[in-house]
Design a protein around this motif. Structure first.
Motif, PDB file in Angstrom:
ATOM      1  N   SER A 132       0.984  -1.298   0.364  1.00 28.55           N
ATOM      2  CA  SER A 132       0.047   0.046  -0.160  1.00 28.55           C
ATOM      3  C   SER A 132       1.294   1.221   0.066  1.00 28.55           C
ATOM      4  O   SER A 132       0.546   2.859   0.269  1.00 28.55           O
ATOM      5  N   LEU A 133       1.648   1.002   0.387  1.00 27.12           N
ATOM      6  CA  LEU A 133       3.400   2.200  -0.226  1.00 27.12           C
ATOM      7  C   LEU A 133       3.353   2.647  -1.524  1.00 27.12           C
ATOM      8  O   LEU A 133       3.264   1.525  -2.141  1.00 27.12           O
ATOM      9  N   ARG A 134       3.908   3.598  -1.512  1.00 29.29           N
ATOM     10  CA  ARG A 134       4.083   4.369  -3.149  1.00 29.29           C
ATOM     11  C   ARG A 134       6.200   4.942  -2.549  1.00 29.29           C
ATOM     12  O   ARG A 134       5.648   6.602  -1.920  1.00 29.29           O
ATOM     13  N   GLU A 135       7.189   4.640  -2.787  1.00 27.17           N
ATOM     14  CA  GLU A 135       7.720   5.890  -2.855  1.00 27.17           C
ATOM     15  C   GLU A 135       8.126   5.951  -4.284  1.00 27.17           C
ATOM     16  O   GLU A 135       8.259   5.957  -5.231  1.00 27.17           O
ATOM     17  N   LEU A 136       8.382   7.625  -3.810  1.00 26.87           N
ATOM     18  CA  LEU A 136       9.120   8.266  -5.068  1.00 26.87           C
ATOM     19  C   LEU A 136       9.801   9.070  -4.961  1.00 26.87           C
ATOM     20  O   LEU A 136      11.074   9.009  -3.993  1.00 26.87           O
ATOM     21  N   ILE A 137      11.099   8.549  -6.134  1.00 25.09           N
ATOM     22  CA  ILE A 137      12.326   8.868  -6.790  1.00 25.09           C
ATOM     23  C   ILE A 137      12.350   9.883  -6.891  1.00 25.09           C
ATOM     24  O   ILE A 137      12.156  10.572  -8.315  1.00 25.09           O
ATOM     25  N   ILE A 138      13.290  11.528  -6.890  1.00 17.51           N
ATOM     26  CA  ILE A 138      13.089  12.605  -7.007  1.00 17.51           C
ATOM     27  C   ILE A 138      14.600  13.547  -7.220  1.00 17.51           C
ATOM     28  O   ILE A 138      15.177  13.072  -7.131  1.00 17.51           O
ATOM     29  N   GLN A 139      14.790  14.116  -9.010  1.00 22.21           N
ATOM     30  CA  GLN A 139      15.707  14.492  -8.675  1.00 22.21           C
ATOM     31  C   GLN A 139      15.588  15.922  -8.530  1.00 22.21           C
ATOM     32  O   GLN A 139      14.937  16.869  -9.321  1.00 22.21           O
ATOM     33  N   THR A 140      16.748  16.847  -8.005  1.00 20.73           N
ATOM     34  CA  THR A 140      16.466  17.821  -8.183  1.00 20.73           C
ATOM     35  C   THR A 140      18.073  18.410  -7.948  1.00 20.73           C
ATOM     36  O   THR A 140      19.102  17.491  -8.259  1.00 20.73           O
ATOM     37  N   ASN A 141      18.242  19.418  -8.148  1.00 19.30           N
ATOM     38  CA  ASN A 141      20.191  19.941  -8.721  1.00 19.30           C
ATOM     39  C   ASN A 141      20.598  19.704  -7.275  1.00 19.30           C
ATOM     40  O   ASN A 141      20.725  19.749  -6.393  1.00 19.30           O
ATOM     41  N   ARG A 142      22.154  19.911  -7.284  1.00 18.64           N
ATOM     42  CA  ARG A 142      22.909  18.984  -6.029  1.00 18.64           C
ATOM     43  C   ARG A 142      22.760  20.189  -5.654  1.00 18.64           C
ATOM     44  O   ARG A 142      24.015  20.012  -4.172  1.00 18.64           O
ATOM     45  N   GLU A 143      23.211  21.279  -5.948  1.00 18.74           N
ATOM     46  CA  GLU A 143      22.606  23.009  -4.877  1.00 18.74           C
ATOM     47  C   GLU A 143      22.440  22.675  -4.093  1.00 18.74           C
ATOM     48  O   GLU A 143      22.816  22.550  -2.682  1.00 18.74           O
ATOM     49  N   LEU A 144      21.203  22.403  -4.379  1.00 18.70           N
ATOM     50  CA  LEU A 144      19.516  21.902  -3.442  1.00 18.70           C
ATOM     51  C   LEU A 144      20.056  21.216  -2.187  1.00 18.70           C
ATOM     52  O   LEU A 144      19.800  20.585  -1.350  1.00 18.70           O
ATOM     53  N   MET A 145      20.582  19.786  -2.666  1.00 18.06           N
ATOM     54  CA  MET A 145      21.359  18.375  -2.594  1.00 18.06           C
ATOM     55  C   MET A 145      21.681  18.612  -0.957  1.00 18.06           C
ATOM     56  O   MET A 145      21.579  17.366  -0.117  1.00 18.06           O
ATOM     57  N   ARG A 146      22.524  19.654  -0.697  1.00 17.00           N
ATOM     58  CA  ARG A 146      23.437  19.420   0.610  1.00 17.00           C
ATOM     59  C   ARG A 146      22.854  20.025   2.075  1.00 17.00           C
ATOM     60  O   ARG A 146      22.946  19.673   3.032  1.00 17.00           O
ATOM     61  N   PHE A 147      21.351  20.660   1.615  1.00 16.78           N
ATOM     62  CA  PHE A 147      20.356  21.172   2.965  1.00 16.78           C
ATOM     63  C   PHE A 147      19.308  19.608   3.031  1.00 16.78           C
ATOM     64  O   PHE A 147      18.265  19.835   3.725  1.00 16.78           O
ATOM     65  N   ILE A 148      19.128  18.898   1.485  1.00 18.54           N
ATOM     66  CA  ILE A 148      18.369  17.020   2.211  1.00 18.54           C
ATOM     67  C   ILE A 148      19.027  16.166   2.549  1.00 18.54           C
ATOM     68  O   ILE A 148      20.039  15.818   2.114  1.00 18.54           O
ATOM     69  N   VAL A 149      19.067  15.927   4.111  1.00 23.25           N
ATOM     70  CA  VAL A 149      19.494  15.047   4.825  1.00 23.25           C
ATOM     71  C   VAL A 149      18.734  13.732   5.251  1.00 23.25           C
ATOM     72  O   VAL A 149      17.401  13.715   5.106  1.00 23.25           O
ATOM     73  N   TYR A 150      19.639  12.431   5.448  1.00 18.11           N
ATOM     74  CA  TYR A 150      18.752  11.024   5.566  1.00 18.11           C
ATOM     75  C   TYR A 150      17.541  11.307   6.934  1.00 18.11           C
ATOM     76  O   TYR A 150      18.550  11.870   7.907  1.00 18.11           O
ATOM     77  N   LYS A 151      16.416  10.923   7.068  1.00 15.45           N
ATOM     78  CA  LYS A 151      15.310  11.175   8.081  1.00 15.45           C
ATOM     79  C   LYS A 151      15.104  12.874   7.813  1.00 15.45           C
ATOM     80  O   LYS A 151      14.142  13.115   9.240  1.00 15.45           O
ATOM     81  N   GLY A 152      15.366  13.182   7.144  1.00 13.65           N
ATOM     82  CA  GLY A 152      15.376  15.229   7.891  1.00 13.65           C
ATOM     83  C   GLY A 152      13.916  15.193   7.321  1.00 13.65           C
ATOM     84  O   GLY A 152      13.537  14.071   5.835  1.00 13.65           O
TER      85      GLY A 152
END
Length: 219
Positions: free
Chosen positions: A116-136
């Motif tokens: 019943s779950l759905r995982e989304l894999i989302i691509q964005t720019n590398r600059e923004l990725m430094r603000f996106i953390v595991y379990k954040g």
């Protein structure tokens, strides 16, 4: 300020171009939503101003800057959007602190259904990725979610059945763009440590301090 807990979905019923942006009329899909002229409302994560209230709907203004930073450049009549009114003093914070300031967009690269779950894999720019953390925390089209995994230029989130049924995220397809707002706390930490550069001990909070206390993982 918002919490990333969507109240209703809405349908875009009219778009009117303006020299500095556009006006959009939204009709909630399930009953009337009480909003007042001049108040703020989050539409798919973007904080906008209500410019008019009409029978079973309301109008908002979207500036040219917001259009450029969001997927709203692809707006059209009949598209569905997420709606959340701002928090009031005394309201519970069920999601996380959401400002309604979109940082950038991302592209849905893969959708994985698991029961019943759905995982989304989302691509964005590398600059923004430094603000996106595991379990954040992260906000996708206005929805407060938890980051499952990250890589150099993409991250994943998992949708539960309620989110799939009651937000526009359940309608996403591979190739669709989404609005992204990173966690405000991550931005403040980044600013305090000098945008990721090693600072002197006089700054108080440094990269070394965060690693030592478990806020950052060793590469």
């Amino acid at each position: 300020m918002f919490s990333g807990i969507i109240e209703k979905m809405g349908r875009v019923v009219n778009i009117r171009l303006h020299q500095d942006g556009l006006y959009m009329v939204v009709k909630p899909t399930n009953g009337v939503m009480e909003v007042g002229e001049g108040e703020s409302v989050a539409i798919s994560g973007a904080c906008l101003t209500v410019t008019g209230v009409m029978d079973k709907g309301f109008e908002v203004f979207i500036s040219s800057e917001t259009i450029e930073r969001t997927w709203f450049k692809n707006l059209r009549v009949d598209l569905m959007v997420n709606i959340e009114r701002p928090l009031k003093i005394g309201d519970g914070l069920s999601g996380h602190i959401v400002l309604g300031h979109i940082d950038d967009t991302g592209v849905v690269k893969q959708i994985i259904n698991s029961g019943s779950l759905r995982e989304l894999i989302i691509q964005t720019n590398r600059e923004l990725m430094r603000f996106i953390v595991y379990k954040g925390s992260i906000t996708i089209d206005g929805v407060s979610l938890t980051v499952k995994e990250t890589s150099d230029d993409n991250f994943s989130v998992v949708l539960i059945p309620y989110t799939i049924a009651n937000t526009t995220l359940g309608h996403l397809r591979v190739g669709d763009r989404v609005n992204i707002e990173v966690d405000a706390v991550a931005r403040y930490i980044n600013a305090m440590v000098g945008n990721g550069k090693e600072e002197t001990e006089e700054r108080g909070i440094t990269i070394s301090f965060l690693r030592e206390h478990g806020f950052l993982e060793e590469n």
